[in-house]
Enzyme design. Sequence first.
Site, PDB file in Angstrom:
ATOM      1  N   GLY A 499     -15.937 -28.645  31.335  1.00  0.00           N
ATOM      2  CA  GLY A 499     -15.396 -27.258  30.742  1.00  0.00           C
ATOM      3  C   GLY A 499     -14.586 -26.912  32.083  1.00  0.00           C
ATOM      4  N   GLY A 501     -12.233 -23.908  34.273  1.00  0.00           N
ATOM      5  CA  GLY A 501     -11.719 -21.932  33.820  1.00  0.00           C
ATOM      6  C   GLY A 501     -11.338 -21.671  35.365  1.00  0.00           C
ATOM      7  N   GLY A 502     -10.867 -20.287  35.406  1.00  0.00           N
ATOM      8  CA  GLY A 502     -10.116 -19.697  36.800  1.00  0.00           C
ATOM      9  C   GLY A 502     -11.284 -20.211  37.997  1.00  0.00           C
ATOM     10  CG  PHE A 503     -15.629 -20.345  39.707  1.00  0.00           C
ATOM     11  CD1 PHE A 503     -16.615 -18.936  40.222  1.00  0.00           C
ATOM     12  CD2 PHE A 503     -16.338 -21.626  40.042  1.00  0.00           C
ATOM     13  CE1 PHE A 503     -17.066 -18.954  41.085  1.00  0.00           C
ATOM     14  CE2 PHE A 503     -17.708 -21.700  41.294  1.00  0.00           C
ATOM     15  CZ  PHE A 503     -17.786 -20.929  41.203  1.00  0.00           C
ATOM     16  N   GLY A 504     -13.052 -23.055  37.980  1.00  0.00           N
ATOM     17  CA  GLY A 504     -13.060 -24.409  38.365  1.00  0.00           C
ATOM     18  C   GLY A 504     -14.021 -25.211  37.151  1.00  0.00           C
ATOM     19  CE  LYS A 520     -19.214 -19.996  37.307  1.00  0.00           C
ATOM     20  NZ  LYS A 520     -19.433 -18.712  37.435  1.00  0.00           N
ATOM     21  CG  ASP A 617     -13.869 -11.245  32.632  1.00  0.00           C
ATOM     22  OD1 ASP A 617     -13.267 -10.880  31.604  1.00  0.00           O
ATOM     23  OD2 ASP A 617     -14.136 -12.197  32.803  1.00  0.00           O
TER      24      ASP A 617
END
Length: 810
Positions: A499, A501-504, A520, A617
Amino acid sequence: MERASIFTLICFLLLVFSHLELSKEADVLAVDGSVSDGETLVSSLETFELGFFSPGKSRNMYLGIWYKNSPEAVVWVANRNNPIADTKGVLTVSGSGNLVILDRTKSVVWSSNVSGTVEHPVAQLLDTGNLVLKDNKSMPGSYLWQSFDSPSDTLLEGMKIGWNLKTGEERYLTSWRSADDPSPGNFTYRLDITGLPELVIDRGSMKTYRTGPWNGIGFGAVPAVPNLVFKPTVISNENEIYYTFEAVSNATNMRLWLNQSGYLQRLISEQGSNQWGVLYSVPFDQCGSYGFCGANSVCSSRRPDTCECIKGFIPKSQRSTNCVRESSLDCQRGEGFLRLVGVKVPDLSKFHLNENLNREQCKGECLKNCSCTAYANLNVSDGRTSCLMWFGDLIDISEVSEVYRGEDIFIRLPASSLGLTRDSSTRNRLTVIISVSIISGAIILGLVVFIIWRKSRKRDESLHLTRFKGGKDEREVPLFHLSGIEIATDNFSFRNLIGEGGFGPVYKGNLPTGQEIAVKRLSKDSGQGVEQFANEVVLIAKLQHRNLVALLGCCIQGEERMLIYEYMPNKSLDCLIFDHKRREELSWKNRFDIVLGIARGLLYLHQDSKLQIIHRDLKASNILLDSNYIPKISDFGLARIIGGNDEETKTNRVVGTYGYMAPEYAVDGTFSVKSDVFSFGVLLLEIVSGKKNRGYNHPDHRNNLLGHAWLLWNEDRALELMDTILEESCVRSEVLRFIHVGLLCVQESPEDRPPMSSVLVKLTNEEATLPQPKQPGFFIQREPYGSFSAIRTMSTLTENAVTISILEGR
């Protein structure tokens, strides 16, 4: 010809009446009858069914009882230890009057073992789920044998677990060995009568969970709220002592199930339904695990530090969870008691019980004995109280929330520990403490200034290590070495990427222990940045709940910052409910349980966690699913702690995800627990419909999913919102109730939205009265090209208005 026709007619009528008579006796087995594979007995109201079955992937045959509408809900098994290897097993009543199971060689593999000979034996399956053997000529209710006396892994309404005091016989639940093997497993659930009666889960000879003692109306560590649904009872007399329960409403089925993993679940279902909801499950969290915090400490999942020594006690060692007295007891120099309010009292391993003593008398008795370490004055029944006194270490104390029945316990401490003396040594110790505190404060202040200075120049790893190292936090957030993570993820191989996303990016990995992990990895150009990284580590490390993702540790080395989580094989919820093919994996029961799990996790954050956390969120991609589809709330990078008295907080920087944000938050930057309730309502409607709120399109209007649901509700067509894949598996009344609750959660005004405690009751209680929902927020805000007018307005009201979190599931 006429005589022949009349004779034929009479024979036909006799045959019809004989079949009618047999149909009435579908729950009865007599001497001349039998039940073989494919044949069953059905109770008179068709609640329960008895027959042969093969569990899971097993090919062995067992005789069992199950709910007729839920064949998977097996409540009793006869031949648990003696399966039949083929389909030739037969249940019959022997000539001597015993129920027996015979294999293909006519050998007895199981028997009811009734002594003596019965003249008119008959077996009957009752609508309580009880299989009884009786003399057909005896008084009603007089049984020679009954299955209720030999429980398997399930306790039904009216069943007993406890002791026959005359014979010494004990009835208790025993888990299955596995889903494919109903033979006795590792866990038992029984009534412990060593002191005041309490229910315990044992793994072999080791205790894993205890309810706390019976206080006349309930157990200390069992939720009290569900008693609106069922009534627990402990009966004690000269003949027996046992626990039983009865449902408050006849419209529901209820069972207590001890599963193969040692969890006890109270399950509830509507009469005639095949869908089961979990009313509660124990152990509820790690504080429910017996002795989790060791001796002389208090466990609380609502505190940042789960385990804390009782006042007057200190850790035995740095590596030990046990606590020891800071100062020894001395009866000659004066002693007193520290009161702990609303706790599960310690285990009754070394104790003394005096009946009919009030609190002052109990205190006096404890003071008389220098070995007495604590006392409590408990209600037992009919207004009577008992004095409990403990000797030695105090094991398994935990705080309980307001939905439980905690007790008050008084811990014996030296006068010095209670601040009752003012001798010179105390003053000197106080002076030392003050001096050390001042010096420590100066050092901490210097460190803070240094950190701020360093942060303004360069965000180096030393800056962030101070966030997690030192004291207890270091044990709570283990630090992984970069080389170990590189090995676990095969040097962050692309094939391990699960996966982004905005985090990485997020990678799957395998530790040397064999444990699967999700890593993550903070991207250098991530919009979320180090602040969210630190926030997530600090917050989630202190949260322990079955429906929150578990943080295993973090890695901070050079420019690398990573979070290491438990791996979730079913990824995130959005990967299933919004996927055309994978959504078929989630039946209505799965979705029902997922919704309740999310609600319980959110209730913990809002109410049961002492920190009171707002997630900010909550969305489908932040709900992870383990191998059993148990939901775990994840991604606490945007979460915020608010004070217990703060109803709402305002921010100049709105963060979150379009489609899930509450109106007051998106427009004014005001957030509270009701903001999370709004997000939960959106998520609930998405789970029911299988459609995304943001980007939803309908050929007849431009409303989003909330608007579409609102229109259907007002036209009494709410069930049309349901995902079509659920039509065969759903319970329509439950779907309708979920939509109703979802609309209550997304009402425009925060004051109109129910708190999560109320949401959970509304979701699980069919008899709960639900108010009519008002108009949802943002329900007619969609304009052409997929934008929201409210969002355009918002951008003019806030600076640096929105950060969109699009982190994918792991």
